[in-house]
Every structure is written in structure tokens, then in C-alpha cells.
Write a protein that holds these residues in place. Structure first.
Motif, PDB file in Angstrom:
ATOM      1  N   SER A  95       0.572  -4.009 -11.949  1.00  0.00           N
ATOM      2  CA  SER A  95      -0.040  -3.034 -11.789  1.00  0.00           C
ATOM      3  C   SER A  95       0.118  -2.033 -10.547  1.00  0.00           C
ATOM      4  O   SER A  95       0.253  -2.672  -9.387  1.00  0.00           O
ATOM      5  N   LYS A  96      -0.081  -0.738 -10.316  1.00  0.00           N
ATOM      6  CA  LYS A  96      -0.404   0.097  -9.273  1.00  0.00           C
ATOM      7  C   LYS A  96      -1.033  -0.863  -8.372  1.00  0.00           C
ATOM      8  O   LYS A  96      -1.592  -0.483  -7.217  1.00  0.00           O
ATOM      9  N   TYR A 108      -4.653  -4.075  -4.004  1.00  0.00           N
ATOM     10  CA  TYR A 108      -3.439  -3.667  -4.185  1.00  0.00           C
ATOM     11  C   TYR A 108      -2.407  -4.749  -4.025  1.00  0.00           C
ATOM     12  O   TYR A 108      -2.748  -6.157  -3.945  1.00  0.00           O
ATOM     13  N   PRO A 109      -1.182  -4.510  -4.507  1.00  0.00           N
ATOM     14  CA  PRO A 109      -0.629  -5.724  -4.776  1.00  0.00           C
ATOM     15  C   PRO A 109       0.089  -5.836  -3.166  1.00  0.00           C
ATOM     16  O   PRO A 109       0.214  -5.277  -1.502  1.00  0.00           O
ATOM     17  N   GLY A 110       0.109  -7.209  -3.029  1.00  0.00           N
ATOM     18  CA  GLY A 110      -0.074  -8.278  -2.004  1.00  0.00           C
ATOM     19  C   GLY A 110      -1.112  -8.552  -1.547  1.00  0.00           C
ATOM     20  O   GLY A 110      -1.547  -9.971  -0.907  1.00  0.00           O
ATOM     21  N   GLU A 111      -2.578  -8.386  -2.122  1.00  0.00           N
ATOM     22  CA  GLU A 111      -3.700  -8.924  -1.903  1.00  0.00           C
ATOM     23  C   GLU A 111      -4.270 -10.040  -2.982  1.00  0.00           C
ATOM     24  O   GLU A 111      -3.623  -9.328  -3.722  1.00  0.00           O
ATOM     25  N   SER A 112      -4.692 -10.863  -2.616  1.00  0.00           N
ATOM     26  CA  SER A 112      -4.821 -12.489  -3.114  1.00  0.00           C
ATOM     27  C   SER A 112      -5.955 -11.764  -4.609  1.00  0.00           C
ATOM     28  O   SER A 112      -5.301 -12.192  -5.516  1.00  0.00           O
ATOM     29  N   ASP A 128       0.600   0.014 -14.495  1.00  0.00           N
ATOM     30  CA  ASP A 128      -0.214   1.548 -14.157  1.00  0.00           C
ATOM     31  C   ASP A 128      -2.173   0.665 -14.333  1.00  0.00           C
ATOM     32  O   ASP A 128      -1.636   0.124 -12.138  1.00  0.00           O
ATOM     33  N   ILE A 129      -3.190   1.080 -14.515  1.00  0.00           N
ATOM     34  CA  ILE A 129      -4.397   0.173 -13.508  1.00  0.00           C
ATOM     35  C   ILE A 129      -5.344   0.107 -15.112  1.00  0.00           C
ATOM     36  O   ILE A 129      -5.865  -0.474 -15.462  1.00  0.00           O
ATOM     37  N   HIS A 130      -5.175  -1.713 -13.479  1.00  0.00           N
ATOM     38  CA  HIS A 130      -5.836  -2.613 -14.406  1.00  0.00           C
ATOM     39  C   HIS A 130      -7.000  -2.712 -13.783  1.00  0.00           C
ATOM     40  O   HIS A 130      -7.483  -2.521 -12.592  1.00  0.00           O
ATOM     41  N   ILE A 131      -7.924  -3.065 -14.807  1.00  0.00           N
ATOM     42  CA  ILE A 131      -9.433  -3.064 -14.738  1.00  0.00           C
ATOM     43  C   ILE A 131      -9.415  -5.194 -14.711  1.00  0.00           C
ATOM     44  O   ILE A 131      -9.608  -5.626 -16.142  1.00  0.00           O
ATOM     45  N   SER A 132     -10.492  -4.972 -13.854  1.00  0.00           N
ATOM     46  CA  SER A 132     -10.287  -6.345 -14.260  1.00  0.00           C
ATOM     47  C   SER A 132     -12.215  -6.818 -14.172  1.00  0.00           C
ATOM     48  O   SER A 132     -13.207  -5.942 -13.531  1.00  0.00           O
ATOM     49  N   LEU A 133     -13.024  -7.315 -14.621  1.00  0.00           N
ATOM     50  CA  LEU A 133     -14.121  -7.505 -15.226  1.00  0.00           C
ATOM     51  C   LEU A 133     -14.392  -8.719 -15.004  1.00  0.00           C
ATOM     52  O   LEU A 133     -16.222  -8.884 -15.176  1.00  0.00           O
ATOM     53  N   TYR A 134     -13.947  -9.466 -13.918  1.00  0.00           N
ATOM     54  CA  TYR A 134     -14.606 -10.698 -13.671  1.00  0.00           C
ATOM     55  C   TYR A 134     -16.247 -11.071 -12.642  1.00  0.00           C
ATOM     56  O   TYR A 134     -16.933 -11.963 -13.206  1.00  0.00           O
ATOM     57  N   ARG A 135     -16.275  -9.973 -12.354  1.00  0.00           N
ATOM     58  CA  ARG A 135     -17.706  -9.126 -11.294  1.00  0.00           C
ATOM     59  C   ARG A 135     -18.663  -9.383 -12.803  1.00  0.00           C
ATOM     60  O   ARG A 135     -19.898  -9.883 -12.192  1.00  0.00           O
ATOM     61  N   PHE A 136     -18.702  -9.154 -14.185  1.00  0.00           N
ATOM     62  CA  PHE A 136     -19.921  -9.463 -14.762  1.00  0.00           C
ATOM     63  C   PHE A 136     -19.246 -10.676 -15.254  1.00  0.00           C
ATOM     64  O   PHE A 136     -19.297 -10.898 -16.692  1.00  0.00           O
ATOM     65  N   PRO A 154       1.399  -1.212  -0.141  1.00  0.00           N
ATOM     66  CA  PRO A 154      -0.075   0.021   0.077  1.00  0.00           C
ATOM     67  C   PRO A 154       1.027   1.439  -0.151  1.00  0.00           C
ATOM     68  O   PRO A 154       0.181   2.236  -0.844  1.00  0.00           O
ATOM     69  N   SER A 155       1.896   1.436   0.547  1.00  0.00           N
ATOM     70  CA  SER A 155       2.610   1.975   0.411  1.00  0.00           C
ATOM     71  C   SER A 155       2.451   3.148  -0.856  1.00  0.00           C
ATOM     72  O   SER A 155       3.565   4.568  -1.008  1.00  0.00           O
ATOM     73  N   LEU A 156       2.723   2.224  -2.162  1.00  0.00           N
ATOM     74  CA  LEU A 156       2.989   2.742  -3.413  1.00  0.00           C
ATOM     75  C   LEU A 156       1.353   2.883  -4.145  1.00  0.00           C
ATOM     76  O   LEU A 156       1.514   3.138  -5.146  1.00  0.00           O
ATOM     77  N   GLN A 157       0.548   2.856  -3.357  1.00  0.00           N
ATOM     78  CA  GLN A 157      -0.919   3.128  -4.081  1.00  0.00           C
ATOM     79  C   GLN A 157      -0.592   4.192  -4.724  1.00  0.00           C
ATOM     80  O   GLN A 157      -0.573   5.401  -4.217  1.00  0.00           O
TER      81      GLN A 157
END
Length: 494
Positions: free
Chosen positions: A78-79, A57-61, A122-130, A35-38
Motif C-alpha cells: 500500500s501507499k 510508509y514503506p521501509g518502516e517496520s 492504496d490506503i491500508h487501515i490497520s486496527l491493531y491499536r483496538f 517516503p518519496s512516494l508518500q
């Protein structure tokens, strides 16, 4: 993997597909700290979206799940990962990205192998929830969420006795497959998968959600059919459904000692089989660890049992293993070994050929052995060339123009390859060699044959994929996305 489009007037022809796979993970990106690089854009998105969406964020599953690709060489750190849950939230995200001019990626199943196409630093958009599938028996259509893989779609529709045109092997994402064109086991009967899309739920770069049909906006409907992610983010597809019974098929593995018999049987299949319910993918795989070419046959028939004579010659060839049986479409797709190389480094490349002849087959066998040997000391696990047989009538099922293919008067199919610098060079060299051999043999229609976008290596000129459609697609891009928000994402750009 490498797939070669085919332009043929024969009764049945095929698609080629070269695959170089390496399990060497050297050079994989190292994880970022947490999270320090959020990033400030990540935080702005997190504070703007509804509870239906979430930022990781990085480190989360779920961050790791979000950036994961079938090919490790396509995974970037990604960030943050934004799991969008509603079209309105996707709109909010796109507006923020456009205002801040922040690069981003959009991922459905994660099977793209060009780095940066569905990945980013940079910013990664995941569409898993659709992830919903809703069948409408009145209209004979199904609404399919972009974040699904085809295995899930087939499972959801199985109880209704219907199906849609989707991926042929396990783990393929809905979004990229459909937006690129989509060759299916049922393409002989119903055309490309995009020929069976009747509506798109599209979040435009300005943040607004629209339903795009041939009536509501014919130009945009044309552009979305093969035009990839140039016009916004698709969150749902409405697809035609077709009756689906049990199917017949599976995978057969043959040793190199049977290669000449397999070649002859494949060429005979191409020349004689006109039943649109039949399908075949024949793959030559050089395995450096045993210094042999293994042959994998993927057979398909859209019915419980194929008529006598279609596959008899191929089935008579001695096999090391076979799982051919009468089964559900879901079972057939899951039987394919495509996901067995999860974590490998990979890249696709595509070029067209027209017709499998004995001389072209000899070239392909030589390419398989040459590159398999040449790349063995560069961590290659396998080098594969696949022939995917289709009828030349597959583009006649849809009378309307689509972004891909640029012409429906010519018959063509795709070809592709996998790894880094040396493997990229091998992909280009080998596919070009096969194409030149085919043209030299008299297959002159290949000179202008388009490359399938879903298997084209990065750097492929737009005209090589979209032909004469490029000016119209560029004009459509200016109308729909004047600020070029989608240009901040990777992929083929008009």
C-alpha cells in the motif's frame, strides 16, 4: 483451504474444508520505495488524526506489520499504513477517503485469503491499536477490540473463568471472524459467534460513531451479523461470556495406512455423538514430498475429560504423534498447526455438503490424492480436506434473523482452498465435484445451501452466500452508506 457447509438432519454432522498450500513466493509484490512516494491522501490523514493514531510508509517496520497477511498472496504494498487508535480518528479517515474517493483496506488479523479483501495498493487501515478486552461480571459480557487475535482474547479472559465464542486455531483476527459469522469450538452449545454479539461499536461511513444493538437499530444489528464490512468499520464488539473450565483436546497425526479406520470412526462419530460439548475436525492432507495422505485429527471437549465412548475409537487408531491433554482453551488453540504455513500463497473456497457417508468419503479421498498429485509440480506443499463436525441444532440458539446464515431452518457448514490461477481453478472444480456427488447421492437440500462468506472464493455471487437476505442488505446499505464509501474497500459488497 476449502470449507464446505453441511445441511443435515443427522444427530451430528460436519463441515468440509479443502486446503491447497504453496510456499512458492514467485509473483509476490516487490516493495515500494520509501517516503518519496508518500501519497497526498496519506499526508492529509497524517495531519488530521490525533496522536493516538499514526501513519507508516514503506521501509518502516510497522508498515510491514500492517500489511502482513498469513497468506503472502493476500499481502499488497500500500501507499501507507494508517494505524488508527480511536473511533474518532477512524471517522476522520473514512471522511477523507470518501471525499477523495480513495480505495482502501481494513485489516484485523490478516487471515483473509482473497487478494484485495483486507489489502490494497492504496490506503491500508490497520486496527491493531483496538486491542483491549474488558470483562463485565455484572452483565456477563466482554468488550473485545477488533484489532486482537483470538489467542489474546482467551488469554485475557482466562483468569475470570469465562470465555467467548471465537476462533479454533491460532492467529485468527477478531474482526473478520465475527463479521463473517464465526464457527467456534462451542458452537454446538451456543450457536455461531455472531449469535453471541450483543453490541457493536461502529464507525459509520459519515464519520460518526454509534453503538448498535438490537434495540437501537434492529436492521443494522441484523446486517452487521454476517454482513462483513459493508456498513462501516467496527472497532469493538460486546460479546456474551460463558463459564469456562479446563478443556480436553489437541492434535493427533495418523499415517495413510490408518485411513480406512479413520474414515469409519469419523462416520460413526457423526452418526452417534450428540454431546454438544464435543467437537472434531478431521483433515486429510496430501503431502507431495512423501506422496502420502496424512490424517490430522483436532479433538475438543468442553470439560477436563470427555465421557467414555465419545473419542475412544478414534484414540485407539495408531498415531504418529499426539498432544491430546487436559488444558486451557488458550493452550488448545495454540496447539493447532494452522500458522505453520505463514507466508504461503493461499485462497479459500466454499461449497456445502450434507452428510458424510462412505461413498462421499471415498470421493473426498480421491480428490485429495488427485489434486495433491496434479498440483505437486506447481509448488503445492499440501492439499487438505477437512471435516468439521457440528450438531444440526447450531442455528436454533438464536431466534433472531442475521445476515448470515440466510435461513436458520436449514443446517449447513463451510468448505475452502489456497493459491493462484491453477489453485483457484482446482478449488472451484474440486468443491463443485464433491457437492455434485453429494446431491447425486440424494442430499437435495444442498441445491440452495449457502456458502460461508469467510471461506468463499472471490467472484462468488452474493446470492450464493446470503440467499433471500440480499435485497434487505442492499436496502440497508443504501440507508447507512448512501455515498458508498465502504464500496471503496474490498470484500463482499451489497
Amino acid at each position: 483451504m476449502m470449507i464446505v457447509p453441511s445441511l443435515s438432519t443427522l444427530a451430528s454432522t460436519y463441515l468440509f474444508f479443502l486446503s491447497l498450500i504453496s510456499l512458492c513466493l514467485a509473483g509476490s509484490p516487490s516493495p515500494l520505495p520509501g517516503p518519496s512516494l508518500q501519497d497526498s491522501v496519506c499526508l492529509r490523514i497524517a495531519h488530521s488524526i490525533s496522536p493516538a493514531s499514526e501513519v507508516f510508509y514503506p521501509g518502516e517496520s510497522l508498515y510491514e506489520k500492517g500489511i502482513f497477511h498469513w497468506a503472502s498472496s493476500s499481502t499488497q504494498q500500500s501507499k501507507c499504513v494508517v494505524e488508527a487508535g480511536t473511533p474518532s480518528d477512524v471517522g476522520i479517515i473514512l471522511v477523507i477517503l470518501g471525499q477523495t474517493r480513495t480505495p482502501f483496506a481494513v485489516k484485523s488479523g490478516g487471515h483473509a485469503t482473497n487478494p484485495g479483501f483486507s489489502s490494497t495498493s492504496d490506503i491500508h487501515i490497520s486496527l491493531y491499536r483496538f486491542s483491549e478486552v474488558n470483562y463485565n461480571s455484572t452483565s456477563n459480557t466482554a468488550d473485545v477490540g477488533t484489532g486482537l487475535i483470538w489467542d489474546d482474547v482467551y488469554a485475557a479472559l482466562e483468569s475470570f473463568g469465562v470465555n467467548v465464542l471465537g476462533g479454533r486455531v491460532s492467529g485468527i483476527g477478531v474482526g473478520g471472524f465475527l463479521l463473517g459469522g464465526g464457527y467456534s469450538w462451542m458452537t454446538n452449545q451456543y450457536g455461531l459467534a455472531i449469535d453471541n454479539v450483543v453490541a457493536f461499536e461502529l464507525v459509520q461511513p459519515n464519520g460518526k460513531t454509534v453503538i448498535v444493538t438490537n434495540s437501537s437499530d434492529p436492521e443494522l444489528f441484523f446486517g452487521l451479523k454476517g454482513g462483513m464490512n459493508n456498513f462501516g468499520i467496527v472497532t469493538k464488539f460486546t460479546l456474551k461470556t460463558h463459564p469456562q473450565s479446563l478443556v480436553w483436546g489437541g492434535s493427533i497425526l495418523n499415517l495413510e495406512s490408518t485411513l480406512s479406520d479413520v474414515e469409519a470412526a469419523t462416520i460413526a462419530f457423526q452418526a452417534a455423538v450428540t454431546d454438544p460439548k464435543a467437537g472434531l475436525i478431521m483433515t486429510y492432507n496430501y503431502v507431495p514430498s512423501i506422496q502420502q495422505i496424512l490424517i490430522n485429527q483436532l479433538m475438543f471437549y468442553d470439560g477436563p475429560t470427555p465421557p467414555a465412548g465419545i473419542f475412544d475409537t478414534l484414540l485407539a487408531i495408531p498415531a504418529t504423534s499426539s498432544d491430546v491433554s487436559t488444558r486451557s482453551m488458550l493452550s488448545l488453540v495454540r496447539a493447532s498447526p494452522s500458522n505453520g504455513t505463514d507466508g504461503a500463497r493461499a485462497v479459500f473456497q466454499g461449497y456445502p455438503i450434507a452428510s458424510l457417508t462412505s461413498s462421499i468419503s471415498a470421493v473426498i479421498v480421491n480428490e485429495t490424492r488427485f489434486w495433491g498429485t496434479a498440483l505437486a509440480n506447481k509448488s503445492a506443499v499440501t492439499v487438505s480436506y477437512a471435516m468439521e463436525l457440528f450438531l444440526p441444532s447450531i442455528y436454533s440458539h438464536n431466534p433472531d434473523n442475521t445476515a448470515f446464515p440466510p435461513s436458520r431452518n436449514l443446517f449447513f457448514q463451510p468448505f475452502d482452498l489456497e493459491f493462484d490461477v491453477d489453485f483457484h481453478a482446482a478449488a472451484r472444480a474440486s468443491s463443485a465435484h464433491i457437492r455434485e456427488a453429494a446431491i447425486g447421492e440424494g442430499q437435495s437440500e444442498l441445491v440452495d445451501a449457502p456458502i460461508y462468506p469467510n471461506y468463499a472464493i472471490s467472484g462468488t455471487p452474493l446470492a450464493d452466500m446470503y440467499g433471500g437476505n440480499v435485497p434487505a442488505l442492499q436496502a440497508l446499505k443504501r440507508r447507512i452508506d448512501p455515498q458508498n464509501v465502504m464500496g471503496l474497500a474490498g470484500g463482499w459488497k451489497f
